[in-house]
Design an enzyme around this catalytic site. Sequence first.
Site, PDB file in Angstrom:
ATOM      1  N   CYS A  28       0.873  -1.177   0.000  1.00 17.81           N
ATOM      2  CA  CYS A  28       0.000   0.000   0.000  1.00 17.81           C
ATOM      3  C   CYS A  28       0.908   1.224   0.000  1.00 17.81           C
ATOM      4  CB  CYS A  28      -0.930  -0.017   1.208  1.00 17.81           C
ATOM      5  SG  CYS A  28      -0.079  -0.245   2.769  1.00 17.81           S
ATOM      6  N   TYR A 153       9.454  -3.871  -9.805  1.00 14.48           N
ATOM      7  CA  TYR A 153       8.170  -3.713 -10.511  1.00 14.48           C
ATOM      8  C   TYR A 153       8.442  -3.656 -12.013  1.00 14.48           C
ATOM      9  CZ  TYR A 153       3.378  -1.953 -11.314  1.00 14.48           C
ATOM     10  OH  TYR A 153       2.064  -1.799 -11.721  1.00 14.48           O
ATOM     11  N   ASP A 245      -2.944  -2.583  -2.336  1.00 15.05           N
ATOM     12  CA  ASP A 245      -2.499  -1.594  -3.328  1.00 15.05           C
ATOM     13  C   ASP A 245      -3.188  -0.237  -3.118  1.00 15.05           C
ATOM     14  OD1 ASP A 245      -0.975  -0.624  -5.521  1.00 15.05           O
ATOM     15  OD2 ASP A 245      -2.657  -0.948  -6.879  1.00 15.05           O
TER      16      ASP A 245
HETATM   17  C1  0GY Z   1       1.402   0.087  -7.759  1.00 18.05           C
HETATM   18  C2  0GY Z   1       1.259   0.348  -9.166  1.00 18.05           C
HETATM   19  C3  0GY Z   1       1.416   1.507  -9.840  1.00 18.05           C
HETATM   20  C4  0GY Z   1       2.015   2.671  -9.353  1.00 18.05           C
HETATM   21  C5  0GY Z   1       3.040   2.747  -8.518  1.00 18.05           C
HETATM   22  O1  0GY Z   1       4.817   3.825  -7.561  1.00 18.05           O
HETATM   23  C6  0GY Z   1       3.793   3.970  -8.232  1.00 18.05           C
HETATM   24  O2  0GY Z   1       3.419   5.041  -8.675  1.00 18.05           O
HETATM   25  O3  0GY Z   1       3.472   1.681  -7.900  1.00 18.05           O
HETATM   26  C7  0GY Z   1       0.962   1.537 -11.227  1.00 18.05           C
HETATM   27  O4  0GY Z   1       0.631   2.634 -11.712  1.00 18.05           O
HETATM   28  O5  0GY Z   1       0.899   0.472 -11.857  1.00 18.05           O
HETATM   29  O6  0GY Z   1       2.068  -0.852  -7.398  1.00 18.05           O
HETATM   30  O7  0GY Z   1       0.855   0.781  -6.917  1.00 18.05           O
END
Ligand code: 0GY
Length: 294
Positions: A28, A153, A245
């Site tokens: 989160c 990610y 999330d």
């Molecule tokens: C997530 C996914 C997203 C965004 C971010 O750091 C972030 O801005 O993680 C996304 O836009 O896919 O994990 O929250």
Amino acid sequence: MTERITSWHGNPSKPHFAPPPGAVDAHCHVFGPMSQFPFSAKAKYLPDDATPEMLFALRDRLGFSRNVIVQASCHGTDNAATLDAIARSKGTARGVAVVNPEIDDEQLEALHDGGIRGVRFNFLKRLVDNAPKDKFIEIAARIQSLGWHVVVYFEAELLAELRSFLDAIPVPIVIDHMGRPDVTQGPGGPDILAFRGLLESRDDIWFKATCPDRLDASGPPWDVFAKAVSPLVTDYPDRCLWGTDWPHPNMQHAIPDDGKVVDMIPRIATTELLQQKLLVDNPLRLYWPELEQA
Ligand code: 0GY
């Protein structure tokens, strides 16, 4: 970019599923408040404030005990908002930071004292301008002595290209949202099979079985996601994590009801034992090892 966006549900339902005592929401974020913690000049989206108080109220409503707050891209490498949220949590939150490659050891130790236990490397081009693999490897080597891990990610199309980079990381790796597989391919589809190949390559790669709302356009109850992801949780029960999330960055066009997101849990972790591992034992091992049961 001036318009601030709201990406979270204003009145999430109370879930039917009751998480086990001590459950951790292990993915989160917090946003701002902007007046106190301005967003990065390089932010790709400008969200409304999503404060620690809002996050902790949601935690209680959903029946969770702890949060792992992951630094979101809109705050760049300034982790002040994440650290502030951890400090306000009365010991119930820890975090994952995004750091400048030039960070020194003293600053890393200060992050540790502030509750940080990992560093995030984001490869999504729509979220970050660059992702220097060589610098990331250097950072990964430097956090080893702190007992931290890295959170990575990326999208499924990138996995093959990232493989040698991932192989070179000397600490445990947690993959956000399973590397975003195309879940419509099913549990035996090429994306999940490639991801399984990665999991088989070493035993310290973990994954977040998260984001039905991002990965399954069919909407609640996200049957396609459940079908694709449940076998992964069953086959790798000691290496999976789960999170809401919240506040669902960038999801303003399909804002998920967090109660329904929680009700997905028993469909991907189909026994009480799997739920205990996914929600309690596994996140404690990574983020609160001192609390782990002997
Ligand atoms: C997530 C996914 C997203 C965004 C971010 O750091 C972030 O801005 O993680 C996304 O836009 O896919 O994990 O929250």
